[in-house]
Scaffold this motif. Structure first.
Motif, PDB file in Angstrom:
ATOM      1  N   GLY A 129      11.525  -9.592  -6.372  1.00 19.00           N
ATOM      2  CA  GLY A 129      11.038  -9.409  -7.725  1.00 19.00           C
ATOM      3  C   GLY A 129       9.607  -9.866  -7.939  1.00 19.00           C
ATOM      4  N   ARG A 130       9.057 -10.590  -6.969  1.00 25.87           N
ATOM      5  CA  ARG A 130       7.673 -11.073  -7.093  1.00 25.87           C
ATOM      6  C   ARG A 130       6.757 -10.520  -5.998  1.00 25.87           C
ATOM      7  N   PHE A 131       7.314 -10.316  -4.816  1.00 31.40           N
ATOM      8  CA  PHE A 131       6.527  -9.860  -3.666  1.00 31.40           C
ATOM      9  C   PHE A 131       6.853  -8.405  -3.361  1.00 31.40           C
ATOM     10  N   THR A 132       5.839  -7.679  -2.906  1.00 35.26           N
ATOM     11  CA  THR A 132       6.040  -6.302  -2.470  1.00 35.26           C
ATOM     12  C   THR A 132       5.334  -6.083  -1.144  1.00 35.26           C
ATOM     13  N   ILE A 133       6.097  -5.648  -0.154  1.00 35.34           N
ATOM     14  CA  ILE A 133       5.527  -5.343   1.153  1.00 35.34           C
ATOM     15  C   ILE A 133       5.284  -3.848   1.235  1.00 35.34           C
ATOM     16  N   SER A 134       4.189  -3.483   1.877  1.00 32.07           N
ATOM     17  CA  SER A 134       3.874  -2.064   2.057  1.00 32.07           C
ATOM     18  C   SER A 134       3.024  -1.901   3.308  1.00 32.07           C
ATOM     19  N   ARG A 135       2.824  -0.667   3.714  1.00 27.06           N
ATOM     20  CA  ARG A 135       2.000  -0.404   4.887  1.00 27.06           C
ATOM     21  C   ARG A 135       1.312   0.935   4.732  1.00 27.06           C
ATOM     22  N   ASP A 136       0.181   1.045   5.396  1.00 24.16           N
ATOM     23  CA  ASP A 136      -0.567   2.295   5.453  1.00 24.16           C
ATOM     24  C   ASP A 136      -0.820   2.567   6.933  1.00 24.16           C
ATOM     25  N   ASN A 137      -0.010   3.402   7.503  1.00 29.26           N
ATOM     26  CA  ASN A 137      -0.113   3.647   8.944  1.00 29.26           C
ATOM     27  C   ASN A 137      -1.420   4.348   9.314  1.00 29.26           C
ATOM     28  N   ALA A 138      -1.988   5.092   8.395  1.00 31.78           N
ATOM     29  CA  ALA A 138      -3.266   5.743   8.672  1.00 31.78           C
ATOM     30  C   ALA A 138      -4.386   4.722   8.815  1.00 31.78           C
ATOM     31  N   LYS A 139      -4.215   3.565   8.176  1.00 29.59           N
ATOM     32  CA  LYS A 139      -5.224   2.513   8.242  1.00 29.59           C
ATOM     33  C   LYS A 139      -4.800   1.366   9.154  1.00 29.59           C
ATOM     34  N   ASN A 140      -3.647   1.503   9.791  1.00 25.68           N
ATOM     35  CA  ASN A 140      -3.142   0.433  10.669  1.00 25.68           C
ATOM     36  C   ASN A 140      -3.094  -0.912   9.938  1.00 25.68           C
ATOM     37  N   THR A 141      -2.634  -0.882   8.722  1.00 24.19           N
ATOM     38  CA  THR A 141      -2.647  -2.086   7.899  1.00 24.19           C
ATOM     39  C   THR A 141      -1.339  -2.241   7.124  1.00 24.19           C
ATOM     40  N   MET A 142      -0.900  -3.483   7.035  1.00 26.55           N
ATOM     41  CA  MET A 142       0.257  -3.843   6.224  1.00 26.55           C
ATOM     42  C   MET A 142      -0.209  -4.788   5.122  1.00 26.55           C
ATOM     43  N   TYR A 143       0.520  -4.779   4.013  1.00 29.70           N
ATOM     44  CA  TYR A 143       0.126  -5.586   2.864  1.00 29.70           C
ATOM     45  C   TYR A 143       1.305  -6.399   2.345  1.00 29.70           C
ATOM     46  N   LEU A 144       0.963  -7.471   1.657  1.00 31.24           N
ATOM     47  CA  LEU A 144       1.955  -8.215   0.904  1.00 31.24           C
ATOM     48  C   LEU A 144       1.335  -8.543  -0.451  1.00 31.24           C
ATOM     49  N   GLN A 145       1.806  -7.867  -1.478  1.00 37.96           N
ATOM     50  CA  GLN A 145       1.373  -8.152  -2.831  1.00 37.96           C
ATOM     51  C   GLN A 145       2.256  -9.263  -3.386  1.00 37.96           C
ATOM     52  N   MET A 146       1.628 -10.350  -3.787  1.00 41.14           N
ATOM     53  CA  MET A 146       2.367 -11.502  -4.286  1.00 41.14           C
ATOM     54  C   MET A 146       1.972 -11.757  -5.739  1.00 41.14           C
ATOM     55  N   ASN A 147       2.930 -11.671  -6.623  1.00 40.88           N
ATOM     56  CA  ASN A 147       2.708 -11.905  -8.045  1.00 40.88           C
ATOM     57  C   ASN A 147       3.497 -13.127  -8.508  1.00 40.88           C
TER      58      ASN A 147
END
Length: 123
Positions: A66-84
């Protein structure tokens, strides 16, 4: 093999947000399951979130649901963690990790690790 570099950590007040990034280099990033773990001083490294190679499956520790969201962009070879809605107890070094298999929350099942990025949440 894949090399991982985290960025985006910093100091933030409680209730604030940060977005962590994990840049990957090497072979076939899009074929790896990726995960975020964190380690607070004096504590063991713990699971935060994971995402499958296509991004279709995700898993979260209860602490981040409910606070964190994981995502990835394979075209950019990058993963993210949005933390609210960050809390002081989220203070830790955050690590990204990769494994060449299905999604997992088990630390020892990950084969490759970054050096970590510090997240500090002040009260």
């Amino acid at each position: 093999q894949v090399q991982l570099v985290e960025s985006g950590g910093g100091l933030v007040q409680a209730g604030g947000s940060l977005r962590l990034s994990c840049a990957a280099s090497g072979r076939a990033f899009s074929t790896y399951t990726m995960g975020w773990f964190r380690q607070a001083p004096g504590k063991e490294r713990e699971f935060v979130a994971a995402i499958s190679w296509r991004g279709s499956n995700t898993d979260y520790a209860d602490s981040g649901k409910g606070r964190f969201t994981i995502s990835r962009d394979n075209a950019k070879n990058t993963m993210y963690l949005q933390m609210n809605s960050l809390k002081p107890e989220d203070t830790a070094v955050y690590y990204c990790a990769a494994r060449y298999s299905r999604i997992s929350y088990i630390r020892n099942e990950y084969d490759y690790w970054g050096q970590g990025t510090q997240v500090t949440v002040s009260s």
